[in-house]
Design an enzyme around this catalytic site. Structure first.
Site, mmCIF file in Angstrom:
data_model
loop_
_atom_site.group_PDB
_atom_site.id
_atom_site.type_symbol
_atom_site.label_atom_id
_atom_site.label_comp_id
_atom_site.label_asym_id
_atom_site.label_seq_id
_atom_site.Cartn_x
_atom_site.Cartn_y
_atom_site.Cartn_z
ATOM 1 N N CYS A 102 -7.258 -8.121 10.738
ATOM 2 C CA CYS A 102 -8.233 -8.905 9.967
ATOM 3 C C CYS A 102 -9.023 -9.854 10.853
ATOM 4 O O CYS A 102 -10.206 -10.084 10.627
ATOM 5 C CB CYS A 102 -7.510 -9.711 8.885
ATOM 6 S SG CYS A 102 -6.616 -8.701 7.688
ATOM 7 N N GLU A 111 -6.928 -13.741 1.317
ATOM 8 C CA GLU A 111 -7.444 -13.569 2.680
ATOM 9 C C GLU A 111 -8.234 -12.284 2.698
ATOM 10 O O GLU A 111 -7.685 -11.202 2.489
ATOM 11 C CB GLU A 111 -6.333 -13.520 3.724
ATOM 12 C CG GLU A 111 -6.916 -13.639 5.125
ATOM 13 C CD GLU A 111 -6.104 -13.011 6.214
ATOM 14 O OE1 GLU A 111 -6.193 -11.776 6.391
ATOM 15 O OE2 GLU A 111 -5.372 -13.734 6.897
ATOM 16 N N ASP A 171 0.844 -1.182 0.000
ATOM 17 C CA ASP A 171 0.000 0.000 0.000
ATOM 18 C C ASP A 171 0.884 1.239 0.000
ATOM 19 O O ASP A 171 1.938 1.271 0.641
ATOM 20 C CB ASP A 171 -0.904 -0.012 1.232
ATOM 21 C CG ASP A 171 -1.916 1.114 1.220
ATOM 22 O OD1 ASP A 171 -1.560 2.244 1.644
ATOM 23 O OD2 ASP A 171 -3.055 0.883 0.794
ATOM 24 N N GLU A 189 -17.917 -5.202 7.827
ATOM 25 C CA GLU A 189 -16.653 -5.092 8.559
ATOM 26 C C GLU A 189 -16.358 -3.620 8.846
ATOM 27 O O GLU A 189 -16.238 -2.818 7.920
ATOM 28 C CB GLU A 189 -15.528 -5.718 7.744
ATOM 29 C CG GLU A 189 -14.200 -5.761 8.468
ATOM 30 C CD GLU A 189 -13.132 -6.496 7.672
ATOM 31 O OE1 GLU A 189 -12.337 -7.220 8.285
ATOM 32 O OE2 GLU A 189 -13.115 -6.346 6.438
#
Length: 529
Positions: free
Chosen positions: A298, A264, A193, A398
């Site tokens: 996560c 994932e 990122d 989420e």
């Protein structure tokens, strides 16, 4: 260029170090130079440097360079490849403070979390130093006819692997996913990122110091739509960690290209607190499970289901612990703060929007619920809500922040049904004083990882066991033998020492059929098949 003020960096991070690291990005070399990304320190918003942005042409050039280096790397004996990571293990531990600085600059997490993030990669390296030789060794299998035939299972590197890493654990995920790919003999294209690329680049520099060939790992930077499609079109495998929406797009393109991918993805992770729980042991652990890394993990817990008999006492104690944690938030490069910042102002606003919508629709904010601009531009308080219903985004989407909803249940069966009432299945947890009871419940929970008397650390830190999601939380796993073998093609080499498998022209086929049936029955009785 922006006129934003220049950040005051921690002593170990110099301007020359940042310039050296950003020069490693493959950008402006094959394609037209693009406007660089302005990297800022999360705690203040001040500029720390400028990150080159890669064009599609740069991505193609990066893959070509990695592919050229990969052929020589794959030809090396496995013990030589492992020796590089033996040295890298020590270098990562030696440079842990600088790595932690770079992690904190990019994502604003507390120092403890940054240190623990760095430790993830040495754990992964140690696991594969111990097991890779056995996992990758060719395995002789029996052939269709004993003695006369044999079959050998081989695992060969796929070629060039793309590792697309997120911002929440930028070092751990980029380096720990690349490690098995490289050990297996692949080249790697890393796409970190933009906000958190510095720590990844420093990790690659340390790999070079450990003896990894130059060119084998290439780094491309840019927003996903700019570089992602070209990257997927030019590699043999994709490892992605991020949102379910982006994962679905990557999976579709990988499928069209007939290449493998491991994804994932998102989660809305539940915890069930049974009525036999020991509060003194449970509350500190559950607090970390919900608010570790400011909820940007996560596998962190976003939904807590508490048995009605202990609900009031649990809520009281947990709320008090969250309020105490709120007093230990801070922006510093030492170990004083126990909770740091969210990664950006934009992300803080998304978290706040979930909380505000829930409040407007009738949820109760028991504690927290507010930004903390006095600490930094992206800080948000540990937040506990009750009365959250399924018409609220907070219940089903989420949130990925320091926000947790607490619910009441009556029976164990009801708790499991509530925990499973989600399209996600990344992580779940059970707190209890009765392991037999918890084990039985775990058998009915739909999740890739299930922790008993822990939030997520126990399962994720077990590097010998594969870890991944079910339902819409992902495809494939990392860690364990599966986390290494996914970066290889499985090859079957069959040998026939005497030509007995083919049709025999001298024998009528009816007679051959009778002979074949006798042979198959005999092999079954003797367990030779």
């Amino acid at each position: 260029m922006s006129t934003t003020s220049k950040a005051k960096l921690p002593p170990r991070v110099t301007e020359s170090l940042i310039n050296r690291l950003t020069a490693m990005v493959t950008a402006g070399k094959a394609g037209e130079a693009r406007e660089p990304f302005e990297m800022t320190e999360t705690y203040t918003g001040d500029v720390v440097g400028y990150l080159p942005q890669s064009s599609p042409e740069d991505v193609v050039a990066a893959v070509e360079m990695a592919r050229a280096a990969q052929k020589e790397w794959a030809a090396r004996p496995l013990k030589d490849r492992l020796a590089v990571f033996e040295r890298a293990h020590e270098l990562l531990l030696t440079e842990i403070e600088t790595l932690a600085d770079l992690i904190q600059i990019g994502c604003g997490k507390a120092r403890r979390m940054a240190i623990e993030e760095v430790c993830d990669t040495p754990l992964v390296i140690a696991q594969y130093l111990k097991t890779a030789a056995k996992t990758l060794k060719p395995k002789k299998r029996s052939g269709p006819m004993p003695v006369i035939t044999s079959s050998t299972e081989e695992h060969r590197p796929k070629g060039v692997v793309a590792v697309i890493a997120p911002w929440n654990f930028p070092f751990a995920i980029s380096m720990s996913d690349s490690t098995p790919a490289l050990i297996a003999g692949n080249g790697v294209i890393m796409k970190p990122d933009n906000k958190t690329a510095l720590c990844t680049l420093y990790g690659i520099e340390l790999l070079h110091k450990a003896g990894l060939p130059r060119g084998l790992v290439q780094v491309v930077c840019g927003v996903g739509p700019d570089v992602g499609p070209t990257l997927i079109d030019n590699v043999e495998f994709v490892m992605f960690t991020g949102s379910t929406a982006t994962g679905r797009t990557i999976g579709e393109q990988s499928g069209r290209n007939l290449i493998g991918c491991s994804l994932e993805l998102g989660g809305k992770n539940p915890m069930i607190v049974l009525d036999d729980v020991n509060f003194d042991e449970a509350i500190p652990s559950i607090l970390f499970a919900a608010f570790g890394n400011a909820g940007q993990i996560c596998m962190h817990i976003e939904r807590i289901y508490v048995q009605e008999r202990i609900y009031d006492e649990f809520l009281r104690r947990f709320t008090a612990a969250a309020e105490e944690l709120a007093g230990k938030m801070g922006a510093s490069y030492d170990f004083a703060p126990e909770m740091g910042s969210l990664v950006s102002v934009d992300h803080m606003k998304r978290v706040a929007a979930h909380v505000d919508e829930a409040r407007e629709k009738g949820a109760t904010i028991v504690t927290g619920g507010n930004p903390r601009p006095d600490l930094g531009p992206a800080f948000f308080e540990p937040t506990v809500l009750t009365g959250v219903t399924n018409d609220m985004a907070l219940a089903t989407m989420e949130t990925f922040g320091p926000v947790v909803s607490i619910y009441k249940y009556k029976t164990d069966a009801e708790a499991v049904a509530l925990a499973n009432d989600t399209p996600y299945g990344l992580n779940a947890a059970i707190w209890t004083g009765n392991f037999d009871r918890a084990t039985k419940l775990a058998e009915t929970i739909e999740s890739g990882s299930i922790n008993i008397n822990d939030g997520f650390i126990t399962s994720y830190a077990a590097k010998g066991t594969p870890s991944g999601g079910v339902k819409q939380s992902g495809v494939g796993t990392r860690h364990g033998a599966a986390g290494l073998l996914k970066y290889t093609d499985t090859i079957n080499v069959g040998v026939q020492k005497k030509q007995i498998m083919a049709s025999r022209s001298s024998m009528p086929y009816e007679k051959q059929l009778k002979s074949t049936l006798v042979t198959l029955r005999l092999m079954r009785r003797l367990h030779l098949g």
